[in-house]
Design an enzyme around this catalytic site. Structure first.
Site, PDB file in Angstrom:
ATOM      1  CG  ASP A 123     -12.772   3.228  -0.858  1.00  0.00           C
ATOM      2  OD1 ASP A 123     -11.598   3.633  -0.789  1.00  0.00           O
ATOM      3  OD2 ASP A 123     -13.127   2.109  -0.450  1.00  0.00           O
TER       4      ASP A 123
ATOM      5  CG  ASN B  82     -12.086   3.827   3.333  1.00  0.00           C
ATOM      6  OD1 ASN B  82     -12.836   4.522   4.026  1.00  0.00           O
ATOM      7  ND2 ASN B  82     -11.302   4.333   2.407  1.00  0.00           N
TER       8      ASN B  82
ATOM      9  CE  LYS C   8     -11.689  -0.937   1.007  1.00  0.00           C
ATOM     10  NZ  LYS C   8     -11.727  -0.243  -0.272  1.00  0.00           N
TER      11      LYS C   8
ATOM     12  CB  SER D   8      -0.882  -0.014   1.247  1.00  0.00           C
ATOM     13  OG  SER D   8      -1.486   1.229   1.413  1.00  0.00           O
TER      14      SER D   8
ATOM     15  CB  SER E  29      -2.149   3.970   3.149  1.00  0.00           C
ATOM     16  OG  SER E  29      -3.230   3.912   2.260  1.00  0.00           O
TER      17      SER E  29
ATOM     18  CE1 TYR F 163      -2.730   1.564  -6.992  1.00  0.00           C
ATOM     19  CE2 TYR F 163      -5.080   1.944  -6.700  1.00  0.00           C
ATOM     20  CZ  TYR F 163      -3.888   1.385  -6.274  1.00  0.00           C
ATOM     21  OH  TYR F 163      -3.872   0.625  -5.135  1.00  0.00           O
TER      22      TYR F 163
ATOM     23  CB  ALA G 208     -14.183   0.229  -5.487  1.00  0.00           C
TER      24      ALA G 208
ATOM     25  N   GLY H  29     -19.553  -2.354 -12.711  1.00  0.00           N
ATOM     26  CA  GLY H  29     -19.145  -3.103 -11.530  1.00  0.00           C
ATOM     27  C   GLY H  29     -20.018  -2.776 -10.343  1.00  0.00           C
TER      28      GLY H  29
ATOM     29  N   GLY I 135     -18.857  -4.079  -7.007  1.00  0.00           N
ATOM     30  CA  GLY I 135     -18.081  -4.548  -5.864  1.00  0.00           C
ATOM     31  C   GLY I 135     -17.985  -3.443  -4.822  1.00  0.00           C
TER      32      GLY I 135
HETATM   33  P1  NAP Z   1     -14.521  -6.291  -5.759  1.00  0.00           P
HETATM   34  O1  NAP Z   1     -15.315  -5.952  -4.561  1.00  0.00           O
HETATM   35  O2  NAP Z   1     -13.920  -7.647  -5.904  1.00  0.00           O
HETATM   36  O3  NAP Z   1     -15.474  -6.016  -7.057  1.00  0.00           O
HETATM   37  C1  NAP Z   1     -15.059  -6.297  -8.352  1.00  0.00           C
HETATM   38  C2  NAP Z   1     -16.208  -6.003  -9.319  1.00  0.00           C
HETATM   39  O4  NAP Z   1     -15.696  -6.234 -10.658  1.00  0.00           O
HETATM   40  C3  NAP Z   1     -17.409  -6.898  -9.159  1.00  0.00           C
HETATM   41  O5  NAP Z   1     -18.604  -6.155  -9.327  1.00  0.00           O
HETATM   42  C4  NAP Z   1     -17.248  -7.916 -10.285  1.00  0.00           C
HETATM   43  O6  NAP Z   1     -18.441  -8.384 -10.830  1.00  0.00           O
HETATM   44  C5  NAP Z   1     -16.600  -7.064 -11.361  1.00  0.00           C
HETATM   45  N1  NAP Z   1     -15.884  -7.903 -12.327  1.00  0.00           N
HETATM   46  C6  NAP Z   1     -14.751  -8.608 -12.112  1.00  0.00           C
HETATM   47  N2  NAP Z   1     -14.407  -9.253 -13.247  1.00  0.00           N
HETATM   48  C7  NAP Z   1     -15.347  -8.944 -14.178  1.00  0.00           C
HETATM   49  C8  NAP Z   1     -15.547  -9.294 -15.541  1.00  0.00           C
HETATM   50  N3  NAP Z   1     -14.703 -10.101 -16.181  1.00  0.00           N
HETATM   51  N4  NAP Z   1     -16.620  -8.781 -16.192  1.00  0.00           N
HETATM   52  C9  NAP Z   1     -17.466  -7.940 -15.554  1.00  0.00           C
HETATM   53  N5  NAP Z   1     -17.331  -7.573 -14.267  1.00  0.00           N
HETATM   54  C10 NAP Z   1     -16.290  -8.064 -13.578  1.00  0.00           C
HETATM   55  O7  NAP Z   1     -13.300  -5.272  -5.939  1.00  0.00           O
HETATM   56  P2  NAP Z   1     -13.212  -3.728  -5.521  1.00  0.00           P
HETATM   57  O8  NAP Z   1     -12.590  -3.614  -4.187  1.00  0.00           O
HETATM   58  O9  NAP Z   1     -14.519  -3.084  -5.748  1.00  0.00           O
HETATM   59  O10 NAP Z   1     -12.108  -3.216  -6.578  1.00  0.00           O
HETATM   60  C11 NAP Z   1     -12.387  -3.135  -7.961  1.00  0.00           C
HETATM   61  C12 NAP Z   1     -11.200  -2.474  -8.682  1.00  0.00           C
HETATM   62  O11 NAP Z   1     -11.047  -1.141  -8.185  1.00  0.00           O
HETATM   63  C13 NAP Z   1      -9.858  -3.150  -8.442  1.00  0.00           C
HETATM   64  O12 NAP Z   1      -9.138  -3.100  -9.644  1.00  0.00           O
HETATM   65  C14 NAP Z   1      -9.185  -2.283  -7.393  1.00  0.00           C
HETATM   66  O13 NAP Z   1      -7.777  -2.292  -7.482  1.00  0.00           O
HETATM   67  C15 NAP Z   1      -9.726  -0.914  -7.762  1.00  0.00           C
HETATM   68  N6  NAP Z   1      -9.789   0.009  -6.595  1.00  0.00           N
HETATM   69  C16 NAP Z   1      -9.198   1.228  -6.718  1.00  0.00           C
HETATM   70  C17 NAP Z   1      -9.273   2.117  -5.659  1.00  0.00           C
HETATM   71  C18 NAP Z   1      -8.602   3.469  -5.775  1.00  0.00           C
HETATM   72  O14 NAP Z   1      -8.438   4.152  -4.760  1.00  0.00           O
HETATM   73  N7  NAP Z   1      -8.230   3.896  -6.972  1.00  0.00           N
HETATM   74  C19 NAP Z   1      -9.951   1.781  -4.485  1.00  0.00           C
HETATM   75  C20 NAP Z   1     -10.575   0.532  -4.397  1.00  0.00           C
HETATM   76  C21 NAP Z   1     -10.489  -0.357  -5.475  1.00  0.00           C
HETATM   77  P3  NAP Z   1     -19.487  -9.335 -10.065  1.00  0.00           P
HETATM   78  O15 NAP Z   1     -20.185  -8.420  -9.086  1.00  0.00           O
HETATM   79  O16 NAP Z   1     -20.374  -9.820 -11.109  1.00  0.00           O
HETATM   80  O17 NAP Z   1     -18.683 -10.383  -9.389  1.00  0.00           O
END
Ligand code: NAP
Length: 285
Positions: free
Chosen positions: A109, A94, A73, A22, A24, A233, A137, A133, A135
């Site tokens: 977030d 978070n 989280k 991280s 952070s 990122y 985030a 998405g 998930g």
């Molecule tokens: P998460 O809770 O695992 O959620 C992932 C989401 O992506 C789910 O909705 C999942 O769909 C969807 N997904 C994954 N593979 C897919 C595919 N092939 N086709 C369609 N949808 C797909 O993860 P998260 O914590 O939300 O993080 C998501 C992304 O955001 C990661 O890349 C993470 O690194 C990034 N992120 C960035 C920040 C930042 O500060 N910039 C903060 C947090 C996260 P389903 O619901 O159908 O399973």
């Protein structure tokens, strides 16, 4: 970096699994050092079943607060005393703030994402967005966007076992805010094209684009006056952002969402603004 650690120094930290990668610690320690604040921020990689013990220990140590990343989280919630409105709505925490032994859960977030848009002078309040998405985030972004006054949100998600839960989540947010939210099947290309056509902002909040140079959106669905953002990122330019650049659209990756979610947490703990321009130079270049 703050090396003036004394018996009075207060502990801030990140709990995650993994946690060591991280940014952070660097970001918060730099900010404390610049402002002369007596905190030290560390990262702890703990096993999923250790979250209760970790929270109890941090409360015992009088830590001013801590951050949570994957997979904590949601699982941290039973060990906290109160949740902010946004945290309650998206069931994600978070950032925890310790007020005299009482632990308050927040989600920054979504705030970080909205602040990263403001930072590049893009105002989506009153506008329409397409969000890919559902998930952790994505939910935090959707909640904050709805609370901040985004008028219409098209949320695309795979039609799998959690689809109905996402529909219920969206109904809850819609009831609590003025936003109109539609949950749509990610596989429906016609709906995706229509939604993007009506939107001012497109956000990828899935993992797609992180490991492979692929995008969930066809390049021909993008246009010059669409703002395209990806919360990934690393890599800094996903296929979606490369396509946006090629069509002449404005675009943004997730680096400053990370910065501004940290800045919001920092302010909750210290009551002071993080010097984000300086932190950009020292930790994000
Ligand atoms: P998460 O809770 O695992 O959620 C992932 C989401 O992506 C789910 O909705 C999942 O769909 C969807 N997904 C994954 N593979 C897919 C595919 N092939 N086709 C369609 N949808 C797909 O993860 P998260 O914590 O939300 O993080 C998501 C992304 O955001 C990661 O890349 C993470 O690194 C990034 N992120 C960035 C920040 C930042 O500060 N910039 C903060 C947090 C996260 P389903 O619901 O159908 O399973």
């Amino acid at each position: 970096m703050n090396l003036n650690i004394s018996g009075y120094t207060n502990l801030l930290c990140l709990l995650g699994h993994p946690a060591q990668h991280s940014k952070s610690p660097a970001m918060h320690n730099e900010a404390c050092s610049i402002l002369g604040l007596d905190y030290c921020y560390l990262a702890f990689d703990i096993e999923p079943h250790e979250i209760e013990t970790a929270v109890k220990s941090l409360r015992l140590f009088g830590s001013r607060g801590f951050n949570l990343t994957m997979p904590f989280k949601e699982s941290v919630i039973p060990y906290l005393d109160e949740l902010s409105k946004a945290s309650y709505l998206c069931q994600s925490v978070n950032t925890v703030v310790n007020e005299n032994g009482k632990l308050y859960g927040h989600t920054t977030d979504g705030i970080g994402y909205m602040d990263s848009l403001r930072d590049v002078d893009f105002d989506i309040r009153g506008g329409k967005m397409t969000l890919l998405g559902a998930g952790g985030a994505a939910k935090s972004i959707l909640t904050q966007a709805a609370l901040d006054g985004v008028k219409e949100i098209f949320l695309f998600k795979r039609k799998n076992a959690s689809f109905q839960d996402t529909v219920s989540f969206a109904e809850r947010i819609q009831k609590e805010t003025n936003a109109k939210i539609m949950v749509l099947d990610m596989a429906d290309e016609y709906e995706l094209k229509q939604a993007i056509g009506k939107s001012d902002l497109l956000v990828n909040a899935t993992n797609v684009g992180m490991e492979e140079d692929i995008s969930l959106v066809k390049k021909e669905f993008l246009r010059q006056d669409l703002f395209v953002s990806d919360i990934i990122y690393h890599p800094s330019m996903t296929r979606l952002l490369k396509d946006a650049k090629e069509v002449g659209a404005r675009y943004l990756n997730g680096e400053y969402m990370l910065l501004f979610q940290g800045a919001a947490a920092f302010e909750l703990w210290t009551g002071q603004k993080m010097p984000t321009e300086e932190i950009k130079k020292r930790c994000f270049s």
